[in-house]
Enzyme design. Structure first.
Site, PDB file in Angstrom:
ATOM      1  N   CYS A 134       0.831  -1.206   0.000  1.00 39.41           N
ATOM      2  CA  CYS A 134       0.000   0.000   0.000  1.00 39.41           C
ATOM      3  C   CYS A 134       0.864   1.254   0.000  1.00 39.41           C
ATOM      4  CB  CYS A 134      -0.925  -0.011   1.212  1.00 39.41           C
ATOM      5  SG  CYS A 134      -1.927   1.488   1.342  1.00 39.41           S
ATOM      6  N   CYS A 137      -0.336   4.101   2.213  1.00 41.42           N
ATOM      7  CA  CYS A 137      -0.078   3.915   3.651  1.00 41.42           C
ATOM      8  C   CYS A 137       1.386   4.159   3.982  1.00 41.42           C
ATOM      9  CB  CYS A 137      -0.422   2.487   4.083  1.00 41.42           C
ATOM     10  SG  CYS A 137      -1.901   1.791   3.356  1.00 41.42           S
ATOM     11  N   ASP A 138       2.276   3.655   3.166  1.00 45.51           N
ATOM     12  CA  ASP A 138       3.681   3.567   3.582  1.00 45.51           C
ATOM     13  C   ASP A 138       4.655   4.410   2.760  1.00 45.51           C
ATOM     14  OD1 ASP A 138       2.928   1.728   5.547  1.00 45.51           O
ATOM     15  OD2 ASP A 138       3.019   0.062   4.127  1.00 45.51           O
TER      16      ASP A 138
END
Ligand code: NDP
Length: 317
Positions: A134, A137-138
């Site tokens: 993701c 997200c990261d």
């Protein structure tokens, strides 16, 4: 005769637990069957920095732990186990686990989707430690650092383009010499000076498991068989997601890639609602999953108000 619940929720990620919170607060005493991947995809993430309300971020497992306790505080019952089969042909619906069957006046499907992984042992050990599925997200953890994105579809292109905001360099490793992605996404990726394509290649290993962080990947060129190591700090696997919908095949409408077809959160079976990644192939965020979980809970509540329930017996989980 099995127990009948006003609401049974399949899945315990952000969608399922938000649906549990809302239906519990509506005094519907929901039963949540948590599934094999209890807590969902956030359990595999480290710091979540895009969940509103936590200015310094929160660890994925901690966030899910809080959601779980919050839902339980209002009376949601959460049980371990994975659903083996469902029967949606008549209400109450039947939900079977290996050792028990539950009946449900309404069913909320929040079974999520699972990211597809390459299947390397080193990948499994480094998930959350430089290996991610993701970018949203990261990505921010890779400021000015080189990374690899694996895949040749729209997701891989979207993630690669997004990651150029942070990374010093984004290598896209694809197993063929043609992308599957749409033309417009291809054009964008080709025009981005930070993206370099590595064609006809696969990742054979990710270093360094002993250090517990990503330091590079071993690449094999499938045409020449040549093997080389590429120094990178992160690996984003973008080779597709699989919605966890095999239980529902033939019982409600799924789209050609297996996602539950919904109108709002309504499925094609009255009284069955779906929320989160099991029906969303566009946004796939924890916060959007939670939002649709809330919607599914409210839709289930309204449905119950307008449809008389078959005679209930005492519920026990
Ligand atoms: P896709 O199935 O479209 O693409 C997966 C990619 O990963 C393919 O290039 C495939 O290679 C590659 N791949 C699959 N398995 C492996 C493996 N084991 N090792 C190496 N490579 C592998 O998935 P996406 O997630 O990209 O897209 C899913 C759907 O969502 C699509 O319909 C897409 O159009 C849509 N989508 C749309 C977006 C948008 O419009 N903005 C954004 C994101 C997704 P190969 O090509 O050789 O099969």
């Amino acid at each position: 005769m099995s127990d009948v619940f006003p609401v049974v929720i399949i899945g315990s990620g952000p969608a399922g637990l938000t649906a549990a919170l809302y239906t519990a607060r509506a005094n519907l005493k929901p039963l949540v069957i948590e599934g094999l991947e209890a807590g969902g995809q956030l359990m595999m993430t480290t710091m979540v920095e895009n969940w509103p309300g936590f200015r310094h971020g929160i660890m994925g497992p901690d966030l899910m732990g809080e959601m779980r306790v919050q839902a339980e505080r209002f009376g949601a019952r959460i049980i371990q186990g994975d659903v083996d089969s469902v029967d949606l042909s008549t209400r109450p619906f039947r939900v079977s686990l290996s050792d028990k069957e539950y009946r449900a006046d309404t069913l909320i499907i929040a079974a999520g989707a699972s990211a597809q992984w390459l299947g390397l042992p080193s990948e499994k050990k480094l998930v959350g430690r430089g290996v991610s599925s993701c970018a949203t997200c990261d990505g921010a953890f890779f400021k000015n650092r080189p990374i690899v994105v694996v895949g040749g579809g729209d997701t891989a292109m979207e993630e690669a383009i997004f990651l150029t905001r942070f990374a010093s360099k984004v290598y896209v490793v694809h197993r063929r010499d043609k992308l599957r992605a749409s033309k417009v996404m291809q054009d964008k990726a080709f025009a981005n000076a930070k993206i370099e394509f590595v064609w006809n290649s696969v990742i054979e290993q990710i270093h360094d498991v002993d250090k517990g962080e990503v330091t590079g990947v071993v690449l094999r060129n499938l045409l020449t068989d040549q093997v080389r190591t590429l120094a990178v700090d992160g690996v984003f696997v973008a080779i597709g997601h699989t919605p966890n919908t095999s239980l529902f095949t033939g019982q409600l409408d799924l789209n050609p890639t297996g996602y539950v077809v919904t109108t709002g959160t309504k499925t094609t079976v009255e009284g069955v609602f779906a929320c989160g990644d099991v029906q969303d192939f566009t946004y796939r965020q924890a916060i959007t999953a939670a939002g649709t979980g809330c919607m599914a809970a409210m839709d289930a509540e309204r449905f119950l108000e307008h449809h008389s329930a078959p005679a209930h017996q005492e519920t026990t989980a």
